[in-house]
Design an enzyme around this catalytic site. Sequence first.
Site, PDB file in Angstrom:
ATOM      1  CE  LYS A 193      -8.507   4.132   8.928  1.00  0.00           C
ATOM      2  NZ  LYS A 193      -7.221   3.516   8.607  1.00  0.00           N
ATOM      3  NE  ARG A 230      -5.646   9.623  10.826  1.00  0.00           N
ATOM      4  CZ  ARG A 230      -5.967   9.229   9.755  1.00  0.00           C
ATOM      5  NH1 ARG A 230      -7.375   9.348   9.583  1.00  0.00           N
ATOM      6  NH2 ARG A 230      -5.499   8.481   8.940  1.00  0.00           N
ATOM      7  NE  ARG A 276      -3.786   3.709  -0.027  1.00  0.00           N
ATOM      8  CZ  ARG A 276      -4.214   4.208   1.061  1.00  0.00           C
ATOM      9  NH1 ARG A 276      -5.493   3.692   1.471  1.00  0.00           N
ATOM     10  NH2 ARG A 276      -3.399   4.806   1.841  1.00  0.00           N
TER      11      ARG A 276
HETATM   12  P1  AP5 Z   1      -6.702   8.803   5.613  1.00  0.00           P
HETATM   13  O1  AP5 Z   1      -7.070   9.186   4.184  1.00  0.00           O
HETATM   14  O2  AP5 Z   1      -7.853   8.507   6.672  1.00  0.00           O
HETATM   15  O3  AP5 Z   1      -5.770   7.454   5.593  1.00  0.00           O
HETATM   16  P2  AP5 Z   1      -5.473   6.455   6.552  1.00  0.00           P
HETATM   17  O4  AP5 Z   1      -6.164   6.413   7.796  1.00  0.00           O
HETATM   18  O5  AP5 Z   1      -4.094   6.604   6.681  1.00  0.00           O
HETATM   19  O6  AP5 Z   1      -6.068   5.128   5.890  1.00  0.00           O
HETATM   20  P3  AP5 Z   1      -5.589   4.764   4.488  1.00  0.00           P
HETATM   21  O7  AP5 Z   1      -6.657   5.478   3.465  1.00  0.00           O
HETATM   22  O8  AP5 Z   1      -4.321   5.029   4.334  1.00  0.00           O
HETATM   23  O9  AP5 Z   1      -5.882   3.200   4.688  1.00  0.00           O
HETATM   24  P4  AP5 Z   1      -7.338   2.408   4.894  1.00  0.00           P
HETATM   25  O10 AP5 Z   1      -7.268   1.911   6.179  1.00  0.00           O
HETATM   26  O11 AP5 Z   1      -8.419   3.175   4.325  1.00  0.00           O
HETATM   27  O12 AP5 Z   1      -6.815   1.263   3.769  1.00  0.00           O
HETATM   28  P5  AP5 Z   1      -7.395   0.987   2.212  1.00  0.00           P
HETATM   29  O13 AP5 Z   1      -8.866   0.374   2.409  1.00  0.00           O
HETATM   30  O14 AP5 Z   1      -7.415   2.108   1.455  1.00  0.00           O
HETATM   31  O15 AP5 Z   1      -5.687   9.821   5.970  1.00  0.00           O
HETATM   32  C1  AP5 Z   1      -4.910  10.373   5.009  1.00  0.00           C
HETATM   33  C2  AP5 Z   1      -4.189  11.517   6.046  1.00  0.00           C
HETATM   34  O16 AP5 Z   1      -5.086  12.682   6.064  1.00  0.00           O
HETATM   35  C3  AP5 Z   1      -3.714  11.133   7.357  1.00  0.00           C
HETATM   36  O17 AP5 Z   1      -2.381  10.650   7.410  1.00  0.00           O
HETATM   37  C4  AP5 Z   1      -3.495  12.618   7.883  1.00  0.00           C
HETATM   38  O18 AP5 Z   1      -2.384  13.489   7.537  1.00  0.00           O
HETATM   39  C5  AP5 Z   1      -4.832  13.324   7.313  1.00  0.00           C
HETATM   40  N1  AP5 Z   1      -6.212  13.216   8.225  1.00  0.00           N
HETATM   41  C6  AP5 Z   1      -7.240  12.602   7.826  1.00  0.00           C
HETATM   42  N2  AP5 Z   1      -8.156  12.330   8.905  1.00  0.00           N
HETATM   43  C7  AP5 Z   1      -7.521  13.401   9.975  1.00  0.00           C
HETATM   44  C8  AP5 Z   1      -7.910  13.441  11.254  1.00  0.00           C
HETATM   45  N3  AP5 Z   1      -9.291  13.139  11.901  1.00  0.00           N
HETATM   46  N4  AP5 Z   1      -7.089  13.883  12.218  1.00  0.00           N
HETATM   47  C9  AP5 Z   1      -5.864  14.329  11.644  1.00  0.00           C
HETATM   48  N5  AP5 Z   1      -5.145  13.922  10.408  1.00  0.00           N
HETATM   49  C10 AP5 Z   1      -6.054  13.201   9.588  1.00  0.00           C
HETATM   50  O19 AP5 Z   1      -6.711  -0.561   1.969  1.00  0.00           O
HETATM   51  C11 AP5 Z   1      -5.266  -0.271   1.551  1.00  0.00           C
HETATM   52  C12 AP5 Z   1      -4.750  -1.244   0.416  1.00  0.00           C
HETATM   53  O20 AP5 Z   1      -5.178  -2.588   0.941  1.00  0.00           O
HETATM   54  C13 AP5 Z   1      -5.769  -0.801  -0.586  1.00  0.00           C
HETATM   55  O21 AP5 Z   1      -4.770  -1.188  -1.713  1.00  0.00           O
HETATM   56  C14 AP5 Z   1      -6.582  -2.102  -0.841  1.00  0.00           C
HETATM   57  O22 AP5 Z   1      -7.090  -2.440  -2.114  1.00  0.00           O
HETATM   58  C15 AP5 Z   1      -6.136  -3.130  -0.087  1.00  0.00           C
HETATM   59  N6  AP5 Z   1      -6.698  -4.079   0.705  1.00  0.00           N
HETATM   60  C16 AP5 Z   1      -7.610  -3.847   1.538  1.00  0.00           C
HETATM   61  N7  AP5 Z   1      -8.681  -4.691   2.140  1.00  0.00           N
HETATM   62  C17 AP5 Z   1      -7.570  -5.791   1.646  1.00  0.00           C
HETATM   63  C18 AP5 Z   1      -7.721  -7.173   2.025  1.00  0.00           C
HETATM   64  N8  AP5 Z   1      -8.400  -7.738   2.794  1.00  0.00           N
HETATM   65  N9  AP5 Z   1      -6.633  -8.071   1.446  1.00  0.00           N
HETATM   66  C19 AP5 Z   1      -5.826  -7.538   0.573  1.00  0.00           C
HETATM   67  N10 AP5 Z   1      -5.617  -6.056   0.367  1.00  0.00           N
HETATM   68  C20 AP5 Z   1      -6.631  -5.236   0.760  1.00  0.00           C
END
Ligand code: AP5
Length: 298
Positions: free
Chosen positions: A79, A158, A197
Amino acid sequence: MRSGRPEHRANKGKFQRAGCVISVTAGDGSPPYIRGMAATRKNDRNAWIQGPPAQCGVIPQASGFPWRLVLLGAPGVGKGTQADLLNQQLHACHLSTGDVFRASSKDSEGGQTPAIREALAYMRRGELVPDSTVWEMVRERSGCLQCAGGFILDGFPRTLPQAALLHQLMESEGLPLTAVVNYQLPPHEIVKRLGGRRTCEKCKAVFHVTERPPKVADRCDQCDGKLFQREDDWPESVTVRLEAYEQSTAPLIAFYRNLGLLVEIAATGSPEEICANTITSLQTRRIVNVGYDLLREF
Ligand code: AP5
């Protein structure tokens, strides 16, 4: 005849202006969002990351029809990566709740409110932060949701209560969401993405050790900042995060499908391919909606 869809009634003028945007087709046959690629600039998101009274240094470009998007999908599905690419194409600001919490973690302990200290403890364990804390944080930044440049919400809402509160807020402002994009990926791929990541500690750019490696090991391509592994990407937290997603966030898919806002996108392929698929689906949806509105008016 009036549109039966309240969001169209509230934004009739905006949808009509949007028609002008869509009617622009590139001489080379490529869609307008591709042609816009060179003319992009990054918003600094100060108002969102720091909260009031901070102001954005780079004000997002006002758009005749700003995109107001929510990105859904399991942790690690990509995302944040997509929000960044979509920001470059659509100019809407990338608003991540996780980024706000992570920025607060850099404040001294004394500078953190008890609610933020508690929120950071939930985050480290991989659990969701309580709705009341999240909503308080979003509500005080609600000016960002009214931004003329639009927004791309990443990580919020969320839970169903968060989604209901956002819906109420946007309805009361007469600013309906444009669409909700749900990214899908098999669980084993998600675990692989989270495990590899790496994030820049300065500009928050995201890399992957094998899939999107930086040019110089452990250094950010964009600002030369040091790359680090997020604490909640350690295996014990990842399991908790995936469970929290299934239990609390996955029900939002049905919620937004019922509102007619859901756009489903497979998160497979390169980030650029996924972004292009997303924009094609969003543009198609917008054209259909504008056409629908005009037909109803006729
Ligand atoms: P948050 O920061 O929102 O994390 P998340 O939703 O867990 O999502 P991520 O940031 O982990 O992943 P992403 O989908 O953004 O993937 P990314 O692009 O980095 O939240 C963290 C925490 O905060 C929660 O657990 C909670 O505790 C709290 N929180 C936040 N908002 C909240 C709410 N509204 N309510 C309650 N609690 C809340 O990509 C991942 C990896 O994959 C990277 O290394 C990237 O380079 C790689 N990648 C991406 N796309 C590709 C592709 N197409 N092919 C290969 N690799 C790829």
